[in-house]
Design an enzyme around this catalytic site. Sequence first.
Site, PDB file in Angstrom:
ATOM      1  N   ARG A  28      -3.317   8.074   4.802  1.00  0.00           N
ATOM      2  CA  ARG A  28      -3.081   6.866   5.591  1.00  0.00           C
ATOM      3  C   ARG A  28      -3.370   7.022   7.075  1.00  0.00           C
ATOM      4  NH1 ARG A  28      -3.522   3.139   1.630  1.00  0.00           N
ATOM      5  NH2 ARG A  28      -2.165   3.680  -0.106  1.00  0.00           N
TER       6      ARG A  28
ATOM      7  N   SER B 120      16.793  -6.381  -0.072  1.00  0.00           N
ATOM      8  CA  SER B 120      16.723  -7.298  -1.210  1.00  0.00           C
ATOM      9  C   SER B 120      16.691  -8.753  -0.763  1.00  0.00           C
ATOM     10  CB  SER B 120      17.923  -7.078  -2.134  1.00  0.00           C
ATOM     11  OG  SER B 120      17.966  -8.121  -3.089  1.00  0.00           O
TER      12      SER B 120
ATOM     13  N   GLN C  79       0.846  -1.208   0.000  1.00  0.00           N
ATOM     14  CA  GLN C  79       0.000   0.000   0.000  1.00  0.00           C
ATOM     15  C   GLN C  79       0.875   1.251   0.000  1.00  0.00           C
ATOM     16  OE1 GLN C  79      -2.686  -0.377   3.368  1.00  0.00           O
ATOM     17  NE2 GLN C  79      -3.838  -1.990   2.384  1.00  0.00           N
TER      18      GLN C  79
ATOM     19  N   ARG D 190      16.698 -11.043  -2.867  1.00  0.00           N
ATOM     20  CA  ARG D 190      17.532 -11.757  -3.847  1.00  0.00           C
ATOM     21  C   ARG D 190      18.958 -11.829  -3.319  1.00  0.00           C
ATOM     22  NH1 ARG D 190      17.457  -9.187  -9.573  1.00  0.00           N
ATOM     23  NH2 ARG D 190      18.200 -11.260 -10.134  1.00  0.00           N
TER      24      ARG D 190
HETATM   25  C1  LIG Z   1      -8.176   4.024   1.585  1.00  0.00           C
HETATM   26  C2  LIG Z   1      -7.427   3.737   0.292  1.00  0.00           C
HETATM   27  C3  LIG Z   1      -7.853   2.716  -0.519  1.00  0.00           C
HETATM   28  C4  LIG Z   1      -7.167   2.446  -1.715  1.00  0.00           C
HETATM   29  N1  LIG Z   1      -7.581   1.401  -2.515  1.00  0.00           N
HETATM   30  C5  LIG Z   1      -6.886   1.100  -3.637  1.00  0.00           C
HETATM   31  C6  LIG Z   1      -7.274   0.003  -4.480  1.00  0.00           C
HETATM   32  O1  LIG Z   1      -8.246  -0.695  -4.217  1.00  0.00           O
HETATM   33  N2  LIG Z   1      -6.535  -0.264  -5.580  1.00  0.00           N
HETATM   34  C7  LIG Z   1      -5.463   0.492  -5.937  1.00  0.00           C
HETATM   35  O2  LIG Z   1      -4.825   0.211  -6.949  1.00  0.00           O
HETATM   36  N3  LIG Z   1      -5.077   1.546  -5.163  1.00  0.00           N
HETATM   37  C8  LIG Z   1      -5.762   1.858  -4.038  1.00  0.00           C
HETATM   38  N4  LIG Z   1      -5.345   2.917  -3.260  1.00  0.00           N
HETATM   39  C9  LIG Z   1      -4.176   3.691  -3.680  1.00  0.00           C
HETATM   40  C10 LIG Z   1      -4.604   5.046  -4.256  1.00  0.00           C
HETATM   41  O3  LIG Z   1      -5.366   4.877  -5.433  1.00  0.00           O
HETATM   42  C11 LIG Z   1      -3.357   5.896  -4.577  1.00  0.00           C
HETATM   43  O4  LIG Z   1      -2.582   5.216  -5.531  1.00  0.00           O
HETATM   44  C12 LIG Z   1      -2.492   6.106  -3.356  1.00  0.00           C
HETATM   45  O5  LIG Z   1      -3.281   6.554  -2.264  1.00  0.00           O
HETATM   46  C13 LIG Z   1      -1.425   7.140  -3.668  1.00  0.00           C
HETATM   47  O6  LIG Z   1      -2.060   8.383  -3.827  1.00  0.00           O
HETATM   48  P1  LIG Z   1      -1.456   9.477  -4.776  1.00  0.00           P
HETATM   49  O7  LIG Z   1      -1.421   8.984  -6.185  1.00  0.00           O
HETATM   50  O8  LIG Z   1      -2.203  10.730  -4.511  1.00  0.00           O
HETATM   51  O9  LIG Z   1       0.008   9.623  -4.140  1.00  0.00           O
HETATM   52  P2  LIG Z   1       1.408   9.832  -4.853  1.00  0.00           P
HETATM   53  O10 LIG Z   1       1.720   8.733  -5.778  1.00  0.00           O
HETATM   54  O11 LIG Z   1       2.374  10.100  -3.741  1.00  0.00           O
HETATM   55  O12 LIG Z   1       1.243  11.125  -5.654  1.00  0.00           O
HETATM   56  C14 LIG Z   1       1.049  12.383  -5.017  1.00  0.00           C
HETATM   57  C15 LIG Z   1       0.486  13.315  -6.052  1.00  0.00           C
HETATM   58  O13 LIG Z   1       1.480  13.508  -7.055  1.00  0.00           O
HETATM   59  C16 LIG Z   1       0.869  13.569  -8.335  1.00  0.00           C
HETATM   60  N5  LIG Z   1       1.387  12.483  -9.159  1.00  0.00           N
HETATM   61  C17 LIG Z   1       2.176  11.455  -8.769  1.00  0.00           C
HETATM   62  N6  LIG Z   1       2.490  10.684  -9.808  1.00  0.00           N
HETATM   63  C18 LIG Z   1       1.865  11.219 -10.869  1.00  0.00           C
HETATM   64  C19 LIG Z   1       1.788  10.861 -12.235  1.00  0.00           C
HETATM   65  N7  LIG Z   1       2.429   9.806 -12.728  1.00  0.00           N
HETATM   66  N8  LIG Z   1       1.065  11.636 -13.036  1.00  0.00           N
HETATM   67  C20 LIG Z   1       0.423  12.737 -12.587  1.00  0.00           C
HETATM   68  N9  LIG Z   1       0.451  13.118 -11.298  1.00  0.00           N
HETATM   69  C21 LIG Z   1       1.165  12.364 -10.449  1.00  0.00           C
HETATM   70  C22 LIG Z   1      -0.634  13.474  -8.109  1.00  0.00           C
HETATM   71  O14 LIG Z   1      -1.155  14.770  -7.949  1.00  0.00           O
HETATM   72  C23 LIG Z   1      -0.729  12.758  -6.784  1.00  0.00           C
HETATM   73  O15 LIG Z   1      -1.919  13.013  -6.098  1.00  0.00           O
HETATM   74  C24 LIG Z   1      -6.040   3.212  -2.080  1.00  0.00           C
HETATM   75  C25 LIG Z   1      -5.622   4.256  -1.228  1.00  0.00           C
HETATM   76  C26 LIG Z   1      -6.293   4.522  -0.065  1.00  0.00           C
HETATM   77  C27 LIG Z   1      -5.807   5.647   0.828  1.00  0.00           C
END
Ligand SMILES: Cc1cc2nc3c(=O)[nH]c(=O)nc-3n(C[C@H](O)[C@H](O)[C@H](O)COP(=O)(O)OP(=O)(O)OC[C@H]3O[C@@H](n4cnc5c(N)ncnc54)[C@H](O)[C@@H]3O)c2cc1C
Length: 322
Positions: A244, A126, A113, A128
């Site tokens: 989180r 690692s 997560q 590995r």
């Molecule tokens: C309660 C909960 C349930 C969840 N359930 C699931 C699930 O069922 N399945 C699943 O796959 N995930 C799940 N997630 C994960 C969720 O979808 C996000 O991937 C995770 O919380 C990271 O959030 P984020 O992308 O905002 O964070 P980060 O990856 O840290 O990114 C922070 C911010 O940076 C920007 N950013 C980062 N990378 C990019 C990019 N490549 N392009 C554009 N902007 C970017 C965005 O603005 C983003 O909000 C869950 C999360 C939570 C908290």
Amino acid sequence: MDADSIRTIPTISRIRAEGPLVDVLGGASRHEIRIHEHGFVALIDAMPRLVPQGQTADAAIVQAARVSYGQGTKKVSEDRGLIRYLMRHRHTTPFEMLEFKFHVSMPIFVARQWIRHRTANVNEYSGRYSIVPDRFYRPTPDAVRKQSKANRQGGEETFVRAPSASEGISPTPVAGAPGSDEALTAQAFLDYLAEAEALYAKYETLLNQGVSRELARIGLPVSLYTQWYWKCDLHNTLRFLSLRMDPHAQAEIRVYADAMHALLEPIVPVAMEAFRDYELDAVRLTGPEIAALRAGGGRPVSDNTREQSEWEAKILRLGLQS
Ligand SMILES: Cc1cc2nc3c(=O)[nH]c(=O)nc-3n(C[C@H](O)[C@H](O)[C@H](O)COP(=O)(O)OP(=O)(O)OC[C@H]3O[C@@H](n4cnc5c(N)ncnc54)[C@H](O)[C@@H]3O)c2cc1C
């Protein structure tokens, strides 16, 4: 010799700090919080590490902001106001000027997560390269949760409640005495984890028989602990904490986020206070919710059950209905 190939050596001016500097970690190599039996989260480095005496690392937020806003006033109370203004108005880049490096030990299912937060820099142990240590997460009997009826992704009430001080050490089942169906189900879950942990002996045997470490490990359960260094700027760390520390996050990752919040609190107290006030403890209202409030609060905001129940939860949080 060709004149273009002569490299000029620039002159470096080293400008002394105006006053004494202090280490935000107080000279310690790590500030650590233990989590469950085998886990921990430790703050091991920070940028800025040194700040003017009498200040906290919050100073780096203000320093960055002043590039855009000019010197302005410099009183500490005004620094606090500036940080709170930046947080309220989502002027985020000054918060990206600070970085924190954590050393974390957590079960693989928590790491899965955690790794979704893509803006951090991560370096993981690692399996590995090294033999993975014999460390598994196993909840205590009173932490085995039932599937939530309201939230498909969550667990809620536990099968067995923790004993109160007067009840002694052995947990008491919520429904019925020890040995009830609920207590037996919790025990069956723990037995199932124990069986998975027993695979470790097989892993060791196969390593001894010459199976590669990279393959031998793949039969081990996700309750196994891993470790990593996790470095992230303050803005994205706060985003991580917001997601989180939320009650919807799984309890096993929430406890790490709570610990990180506690570790950062003394290092950036003003930013953390603003984060709690404007993000963590805040309630965000949608357009339909504001319309419902204006109309007296009682009317439904949506025919979508989940959206409506979220609104009802907000009403309770706002203290508008008992
Ligand atoms: C309660 C909960 C349930 C969840 N359930 C699931 C699930 O069922 N399945 C699943 O796959 N995930 C799940 N997630 C994960 C969720 O979808 C996000 O991937 C995770 O919380 C990271 O959030 P984020 O992308 O905002 O964070 P980060 O990856 O840290 O990114 C922070 C911010 O940076 C920007 N950013 C980062 N990378 C990019 C990019 N490549 N392009 C554009 N902007 C970017 C965005 O603005 C983003 O909000 C869950 C999360 C939570 C908290």
